[in-house]
Scaffold this active site. Structure first.
Site, PDB file in Angstrom:
ATOM      1  N   LEU A  96       0.844  -1.201   0.000  1.00 56.27           N
ATOM      2  CA  LEU A  96       0.000   0.000   0.000  1.00 56.27           C
ATOM      3  C   LEU A  96       0.877   1.249   0.000  1.00 56.27           C
ATOM      4  O   LEU A  96       1.926   1.276   0.651  1.00 56.27           O
ATOM      5  CB  LEU A  96      -0.928  -0.035   1.218  1.00 56.27           C
ATOM      6  CG  LEU A  96      -1.941  -1.206   1.178  1.00 56.27           C
ATOM      7  CD1 LEU A  96      -2.528  -1.479   2.562  1.00 56.27           C
ATOM      8  CD2 LEU A  96      -3.037  -0.945   0.160  1.00 56.27           C
ATOM      9  N   ASN A 110      -0.543  -5.742  10.255  1.00 56.44           N
ATOM     10  CA  ASN A 110      -0.251  -6.801   9.281  1.00 56.44           C
ATOM     11  C   ASN A 110       0.280  -8.010  10.039  1.00 56.44           C
ATOM     12  O   ASN A 110       0.765  -7.883  11.160  1.00 56.44           O
ATOM     13  CB  ASN A 110       0.825  -6.284   8.310  1.00 56.44           C
ATOM     14  CG  ASN A 110       1.195  -7.283   7.236  1.00 56.44           C
ATOM     15  OD1 ASN A 110       0.343  -8.052   6.765  1.00 56.44           O
ATOM     16  ND2 ASN A 110       2.458  -7.292   6.849  1.00 56.44           N
ATOM     17  N   HIS A 112       3.153 -10.936   9.432  1.00 59.33           N
ATOM     18  CA  HIS A 112       4.254 -11.318   8.538  1.00 59.33           C
ATOM     19  C   HIS A 112       4.920 -12.584   9.082  1.00 59.33           C
ATOM     20  O   HIS A 112       5.201 -12.659  10.284  1.00 59.33           O
ATOM     21  CB  HIS A 112       5.267 -10.172   8.427  1.00 59.33           C
ATOM     22  CG  HIS A 112       6.372 -10.495   7.479  1.00 59.33           C
ATOM     23  ND1 HIS A 112       6.216 -10.455   6.108  1.00 59.33           N
ATOM     24  CD2 HIS A 112       7.641 -10.946   7.701  1.00 59.33           C
ATOM     25  CE1 HIS A 112       7.334 -10.835   5.526  1.00 59.33           C
ATOM     26  NE2 HIS A 112       8.215 -11.136   6.472  1.00 59.33           N
ATOM     27  N   ASP A 153       6.900  -3.554   5.841  1.00 57.72           N
ATOM     28  CA  ASP A 153       7.297  -4.266   7.069  1.00 57.72           C
ATOM     29  C   ASP A 153       8.150  -3.393   7.996  1.00 57.72           C
ATOM     30  O   ASP A 153       8.900  -3.917   8.831  1.00 57.72           O
ATOM     31  CB  ASP A 153       8.024  -5.585   6.743  1.00 57.72           C
ATOM     32  CG  ASP A 153       7.122  -6.555   5.989  1.00 57.72           C
ATOM     33  OD1 ASP A 153       5.938  -6.666   6.336  1.00 57.72           O
ATOM     34  OD2 ASP A 153       7.609  -7.190   5.036  1.00 57.72           O
ATOM     35  N   ALA A 182       2.551 -19.553  15.657  1.00 55.64           N
ATOM     36  CA  ALA A 182       2.787 -18.111  15.857  1.00 55.64           C
ATOM     37  C   ALA A 182       1.696 -17.216  15.266  1.00 55.64           C
ATOM     38  O   ALA A 182       1.013 -16.498  16.000  1.00 55.64           O
ATOM     39  CB  ALA A 182       4.150 -17.734  15.284  1.00 55.64           C
ATOM     40  N   GLU A 183       1.484 -17.270  13.950  1.00 54.54           N
ATOM     41  CA  GLU A 183       0.569 -16.297  13.310  1.00 54.54           C
ATOM     42  C   GLU A 183      -0.841 -16.351  13.893  1.00 54.54           C
ATOM     43  O   GLU A 183      -1.408 -15.323  14.271  1.00 54.54           O
ATOM     44  CB  GLU A 183       0.494 -16.550  11.803  1.00 54.54           C
ATOM     45  CG  GLU A 183       1.797 -16.308  11.084  1.00 54.54           C
ATOM     46  CD  GLU A 183       1.661 -16.484   9.578  1.00 54.54           C
ATOM     47  OE1 GLU A 183       0.721 -15.953   8.983  1.00 54.54           O
ATOM     48  OE2 GLU A 183       2.516 -17.174   8.994  1.00 54.54           O
TER      49      GLU A 183
HETATM   50  C1  GAR Z   1       0.502 -15.940   5.884  1.00 59.90           C
HETATM   51  O1  GAR Z   1       1.575 -16.796   6.171  1.00 59.90           O
HETATM   52  C2  GAR Z   1       0.904 -14.497   6.093  1.00 59.90           C
HETATM   53  O2  GAR Z   1       1.756 -14.307   7.189  1.00 59.90           O
HETATM   54  C3  GAR Z   1       1.628 -14.213   4.807  1.00 59.90           C
HETATM   55  O3  GAR Z   1       0.843 -14.865   3.823  1.00 59.90           O
HETATM   56  C4  GAR Z   1       0.177 -15.973   4.393  1.00 59.90           C
HETATM   57  C5  GAR Z   1      -1.317 -15.847   4.140  1.00 59.90           C
HETATM   58  O4  GAR Z   1      -2.000 -16.991   4.548  1.00 59.90           O
HETATM   59  N1  GAR Z   1       1.747 -12.798   4.593  1.00 59.90           N
HETATM   60  C6  GAR Z   1       2.840 -12.232   4.071  1.00 59.90           C
HETATM   61  O5  GAR Z   1       3.785 -12.871   3.657  1.00 59.90           O
HETATM   62  C7  GAR Z   1       2.804 -10.713   4.011  1.00 59.90           C
HETATM   63  N2  GAR Z   1       4.096 -10.193   3.746  1.00 59.90           N
HETATM   64  P1  GAR Z   1      -3.566 -16.970   4.847  1.00 59.90           P
HETATM   65  O6  GAR Z   1      -4.252 -16.402   3.616  1.00 59.90           O
HETATM   66  O7  GAR Z   1      -3.908 -18.439   5.031  1.00 59.90           O
HETATM   67  O8  GAR Z   1      -3.812 -16.156   6.079  1.00 59.90           O
END
Ligand code: GAR
Length: 203
Positions: A96, A110, A112, A153, A182-183
């Site tokens: 963006l 976000n 990452h 980032d 983690a995420e």
């Molecule tokens: C996730 O691993 C997220 O962290 C990454 O894309 C994937 C999306 O998965 N994002 C990035 O790399 C941003 N720079 P999802 O659609 O299953 O949430």
């Protein structure tokens, strides 16, 4: 109870969106409510997840727009119309502009899939991040939830969680472990923290 109004921006599978939906159901995310899911890809599975949860969806593809300015103008209009307080990028694969990010200071977060400042910035997204971590040979990786500003980032870090790399990891195996450990853990918690702060400002 007053809640912060959240829009989740997606491009793909939407497992992080699912983690947010689940967190809203379980009460981990209690200060915010997901009002809208916006995808820049018409076929993103994330849209199916949103519809299954009864969340309003919207699709804005770059192909339908006259250029980046038009794309971001439409996005901004939609967010303003829906009175969105917090924008969550959950696998949203578009960078963006400064014009857009500066219109929502401290209101875009976000997720990452690495420990920023490692393996991040332009060109590092999705599986590429895990390929780079394995190629470098780091023993620890993880995920980060930062605020989003004009530097890819480069915004202030809200939360991070480390994940150990194993000898037999492939990028795909590592990606799954980073998501699971983690995420999907930190994104809902960070969203709750930011929403709670937004509510404090509103009072
Ligand atoms: C996730 O691993 C997220 O962290 C990454 O894309 C994937 C999306 O998965 N994002 C990035 O790399 C941003 N720079 P999802 O659609 O299953 O949430």
């Amino acid at each position: 109870m007053l809640k912060a109004r959240i829009a989740v921006l997606v491009s793909g599978g939407g497992t992080n969106l699912q983690a947010l939906i689940d967190a809203q159901r379980s009460g981990i995310l209690k200060s915010g409510t997901i009002e809208l899911v916006i995808s820049n890809k018409a076929d993103a599975y994330a849209l199916t997840r949103a519809s299954a949860a009864g969340i309003k969806i919207s699709i804005i593809t770059k192909g339908d727009c006259a250029g980046t300015d038009d794309f971001e103008a439409r996005l901004t209009r939609l967010l303003r119309e829906n009175k969105i307080d917090l924008i969550i990028l959950a696998g949203f694969m578009c960078i963006l502009s400064e014009k857009f990010t500066s219109a929502f200071p401290n209101r875009i977060i976000n997720v990452h899939p690495s420990l920023i400042p490692s393996f991040c910035g332009k060109g590092y997204y999705g599986l590429k991040v895990h390929e780079a971590a394995l190629a470098y040979g780091v023993k620890i990786t993880g995920a980060t939830v930062p605020f989003v500003n004009a530097v890819p980032d480069g915004g202030k870090i809200i939360m991070q969680k480390a994940v150990a790399i194993r000898k037999c990891d492939t990028p795909e195996i590592l990606q799954q472990r980073v998501m699971r450990q983690a995420e999907w853990v930190i994104l809902p918690r960070a969203a709750e923290r930011v929403c709670a702060n937004i509510l404090k400002e509103k009072i």
